[in-house]
Scaffold this motif. Structure first.
Motif, PDB file in Angstrom:
ATOM      1  N   PHE A 109       0.835  -1.210   0.000  1.00  0.00           N
ATOM      2  CA  PHE A 109       0.000   0.000   0.000  1.00  0.00           C
ATOM      3  C   PHE A 109       0.866   1.256   0.000  1.00  0.00           C
ATOM      4  CE2 PHE A 109      -1.762  -3.254   2.821  1.00  0.00           C
ATOM      5  CZ  PHE A 109      -2.791  -3.677   2.010  1.00  0.00           C
TER       6      PHE A 109
ATOM      7  N   TRP B  61      -5.850   8.128   1.410  1.00  0.00           N
ATOM      8  CA  TRP B  61      -6.355   6.751   1.350  1.00  0.00           C
ATOM      9  C   TRP B  61      -6.444   6.174   2.764  1.00  0.00           C
ATOM     10  CZ3 TRP B  61      -3.287   2.123  -1.177  1.00  0.00           C
ATOM     11  CH2 TRP B  61      -4.085   0.992  -1.132  1.00  0.00           C
ATOM     12  N   VAL B 326      -3.122  -9.890   5.171  1.00  0.00           N
ATOM     13  CA  VAL B 326      -4.431  -9.234   4.975  1.00  0.00           C
ATOM     14  C   VAL B 326      -5.619 -10.174   5.203  1.00  0.00           C
ATOM     15  CG1 VAL B 326      -5.887  -8.026   3.293  1.00  0.00           C
ATOM     16  CG2 VAL B 326      -3.474  -7.442   3.503  1.00  0.00           C
ATOM     17  N   PHE B 350      -6.492  -0.750   8.984  1.00  0.00           N
ATOM     18  CA  PHE B 350      -5.751  -0.405   7.765  1.00  0.00           C
ATOM     19  C   PHE B 350      -5.065   0.959   7.886  1.00  0.00           C
ATOM     20  CE2 PHE B 350      -5.641   1.711   3.634  1.00  0.00           C
ATOM     21  CZ  PHE B 350      -4.856   0.834   2.927  1.00  0.00           C
ATOM     22  N   HIS B 353      -1.867   0.465   9.304  1.00  0.00           N
ATOM     23  CA  HIS B 353      -0.947  -0.062   8.285  1.00  0.00           C
ATOM     24  C   HIS B 353      -0.338   1.074   7.478  1.00  0.00           C
ATOM     25  CE1 HIS B 353       0.331  -1.884   4.522  1.00  0.00           C
ATOM     26  NE2 HIS B 353       0.299  -3.068   5.092  1.00  0.00           N
ATOM     27  N   GLN B 354      -1.178   2.019   7.086  1.00  0.00           N
ATOM     28  CA  GLN B 354      -0.695   3.130   6.260  1.00  0.00           C
ATOM     29  C   GLN B 354       0.294   4.007   7.033  1.00  0.00           C
ATOM     30  OE1 GLN B 354      -1.158   2.007   3.360  1.00  0.00           O
ATOM     31  NE2 GLN B 354      -1.830   3.914   2.447  1.00  0.00           N
TER      32      GLN B 354
END
Lengths: 130, 408
Positions: A109, B61, B326, B350, B353-354
Motif C-alpha cells: 500500500f 487513502w 491481509v 488499515f 498499516h498506512q
C-alpha cells in the motif's frame, strides 16, 4: 464458487484478458522493416544465445543487452532497414525498447510503484552492509 | 450475516466482481511510479511535485478508509465502491490532463486518494465476506487479496506498454477508463449488511458507535491494529528501498527489479494460501508465525553474504509473507466482531498499516541519509517483526459475547 478450481478459472480469465490488452499495446509498438537504432528483437525460442548473436551480426547489428526473456535481445544498428534484415535472419518481430525495461512493482500500500533507473544510478556505491 | 441481495447476485458473482475490483484498483495505482519521469520531464516539474501528490494520495487513502468503511456499513458497499470508482477513475483521467502541480495534487493526490479509500479492497473484502458462510470466509478474503496482488503484478507491465505505445497522457486515460469499470462491478456488490440467521436478534440492535466501543474495549483489536502497523512498515520499506540497497551493494539494478517482481509473484501465492490456511488453523497463531518468519528472513538476509541467489531467495520468501497478513487480519476482525461493521473496523486497522508504511518509507530514507546505511532500518524491521509476533499471540480470537450468546 466452490474452491480452488474456480479460483484457477478466474485467474486464467484474467490472464487471457491481460494478454490480449498487452498484445494489442505491443502490436502498436512493433517497428517496421525500415527502422534502425536500438531495438528489442524476438528470436525463435528454440535458438540458443550464440545463434542470436550470429544472426544479429549478419543483420549488421550488435547485441547491446538481454531483455527479460532468453530469446529477447536488445540490439543496435544505425543502418536503415535493420529491422527488415533481422527478420530476414529469422527474427520474429522487433519493438521499441521502452516497454521491455524491467519494472519494479508497487509495494503493498506504499508509495510510487517503480523507482526510475536514474534514481538507482544516483545512489552511491558504498559498503552498506549491516 | 448476509447482504440484501437480488437472486442474480450469487456468491460466485459477488466474489468475481470483488476480485476484479481489487485487481483494478490495486493494480492501476501500482503503476503510478512509471509516470514520474515522463510527466515530470514533459511538464518541467521537479520530482517532488509527483512525489508529493502520491504521498498525499496515500495519506488520504489511509485517513479516508475508516470513514469509507463506515459509509459502506451504513449505506451499502456497492454505493461506496461506485462512488470511490468514480473518484478514482476521474482522478486518473484528470491526472492525464494535469498541467500544473496543484492540478496533479488535486487529481493524483486528492481524488485518487479518496477514490482508493472508497473503492479499494478493504470495502470489497467486507462485501465479499458477507456473501459466504463463516467457514468459507477466510478463503474468500484470501482470493480477494490474491486478486489485488495479481493486479499489482499484471498492471505494471501493462501500464508500461501503454506508456510506450500511446504516451503518458493517453496511457493514463486508458487506465482511468479501466478504473471506471469498478462502477458497474460495484452494482454486483450492492446491498448493505443486514442481520440474518442466528445472530439477527442481537446484531440488528448494534449501532456503529456501539461497534466501535466494543472493538476499542477489546484488547485483541488493539493488538491487531498495532501488529498491522508493522506489516505496513516492512512492505513499504522493502518495496521502496530494497532496489537502492541492492544497487548500493553492487547487485545489478535488473536483479533488484526482478527481485521486486518475484515479491509480486509470490505475493499472489502467499495471499491465497494464507486465506486457505486461515480457514483451517488459528489466525492469530498464523499471524504470529508469519511476523516471526519475516523477522528471521530479514535477519538471515542481512547477515548472509549478498548474492543474486540470496536476493532471489529473500524476494520469494518475503513475497510469500507479503500480503498474506491481509486475509488473516481482516478475517480475525470478522471472526471476533462479526462482518456487520467489518469495513469500518478493518478500515481503522488499515489506517495503522498506512501509518506504518509512511514511517517505513520515510525512516528508511532518513536513517540512510544520516547514517549512510540501511543497517539500522533492517534491524528495526527485525525487532518490529518479533514485536508483532508477540503482540498477536495473546489475542482472544473467540467471538465477542454479543455474538457468542446469540449463536445457536
Amino acid at each position: 464458487m466452490t474452491g480452488h478450481r474456480h479460483a484457477a478459472l478466474l485467474l486464467l480469465a484474467v490472464l487471457a484478458a491481460w494478454s490480449l490488452l498487452l498484445g494489442l499495446a505491443l502490436w502498436q509498438l512493433r517497428l517496421n522493416d525500415e527502422q534502425a537504432g536500438k531495438v528489442v528483437v524476438l528470436f525463435p525460442p528454440a535458438w540458443d544465445a550464440q545463434t542470436h548473436f550470429e544472426r544479429t551480426l549478419r543483420a549488421g547489428g550488435l547485441v547491446v543487452g538481454q531483455a527479460p526473456l532468453a530469446n529477447l535481445w536488445v540490439v543496435y544498428s544505425e543502418q536503415a532497414g535493420f529491422v527488415g534484415r533481422l527478420k530476414d535472419q529469422g527474427a520474429w518481430i522487433a519493438f521499441q525498447p521502452a516497454p521491455f525495461a524491467i519494472v519494479t512493482l508497487g509495494g503493498c500500500f506504499s508509495g510510487p510503484g517503480a523507482l526510475p533507473p536514474s534514481f538507482l544510478k544516483t545512489r552511491r556505491l558504498s559498503g552498506d552492509r549491516p | 450475516m448476509q447482504q440484501s441481495n437480488a437472486p442474480w447476485r450469487t456468491p460466485a458473482l459477488i466474489i468475481v466482481a470483488g476480485c476484479l475490483i481489487a485487481l483494478l484498483t490495486f493494480g492501476v495505482r501500482a503503476g503510478f511510479g512509471l509516470f514520474l519521469e515522463p510527466m515530470s520531464q514533459d511538464q518541467g516539474w521537479g520530482r517532488e511535485v509527483f512525489a508529493f501528490a502520491i504521498a498525499l494520495q496515500n495519506l488520504l487513502w489511509g485517513l479516508g478508509q475508516p470513514f469509507a468503511g463506515a459509509l459502506a456499513d451504513r449505506y451499502g458497499s456497492g454505493r461506496v465502491l461506485a462512488l470511490g470508482g468514480l473518484f478514482y477513475g476521474l482522478g486518473v483521467w484528470l491526472m492525464a490532463h494535469a498541467a500544473t502541480p496543484w492540478q496533479l495534487q488535486l487529481s493524483a493526490g486528492v481524488l485518487v486518494g479518496l477514490g482508493l479509500a472508497g473503492a479499494s479492497f478493504a470495502i470489497a473484502l467486507a462485501a465479499m465476506s458477507r456473501a459466504v458462510s463463516e467457514e468459507r470466509r477466510s478463503w474468500v478474503l484470501g482470493i480477494g487479496t490474491a486478486a489485488g496482488s495479481l493486479g499489482q503484478f499484471l498492471m505494471v507491465p501493462l501500464g508500461q506498454a501503454f506508456l510506450a505505445a500511446y504516451g503518458w497522457s493517453t496511457a493514463l486515460t486508458l487506465l482511468g477508463c479501466g478504473v471506471l469499470l469498478v462502477i458497474p462491478l460495484a452494482g454486483v456488490l450492492k446491498g448493505r449488511a443486514v442481520a440474518g440467521g442466528a445472530t439477527s436478534a442481537t446484531t440488528r440492535e448494534q449501532t456503529l458507535g456501539e461497534a466501535l466501543r466494543e472493538a476499542s474495549g477489546h484488547g485483541g483489536y488493539w493488538y491487531l491494529t498495532s501488529g498491522f502497523f508493522v506489516c505496513g512498515f516492512h512492505v513499504a520499506f522493502i518495496a521502496t528501498h530494497l532496489p537502492a540497497y541492492l544497487v548500493d551493494n553492487g547487485i545489478a539494478a535488473s536483479t533488484a527489479a526482478w527481485a521486486l517482481a518475484l515479491v509480486g509473484l509470490f505475493n499472489v501465492i502467499g495471499s491465497y494460501s494464507a486465506g486457505v490456511l486461515g480457514g483451517r488453523y488459528s489466525k492469530k497463531y498464523l499471524l504470529s508465525s508469519l511476523y516471526l518468519t519475516r523477522a528471521v528472513v530479514i535477519a538471515v538476509f542481512v547477515l548472509a553474504p549478498l548474492s543474486t541467489v540470496s536476493v532471489y531467495l529473500f524476494a520469494a520468501a518475503m513475497g510469500l509473507l507479503w500480503l498474506s497478513t491481509v486475509p488473516l487480519t481482516s478475517g480475525l476482525v470478522a471472526q471476533i466482531f462479526g462482518p456487520r461493521y467489518m469495513a469500518t473496523l478493518f478500515g481503522i486497522v488499515f489506517l495503522s498499516h498506512q501509518l506504518g508504511a509512511f514511517l517505513g518509507v520515510w525512516l528508511g530514507g532518513y536513517l540512510f541519509d544520516n547514517t549512510g546505511s540501511y543497517a539500522l532500518v533492517w534491524w528495526i524491521s527485525v525487532a518490529l517483526g518479533i514485536t508483532s509476533a508477540i503482540l498477536h499471540w495473546p489475542i482472544d480470537e473467540r467471538r465477542v459475547p454479543r455474538l457468542a450468546n446469540a449463536a445457536p
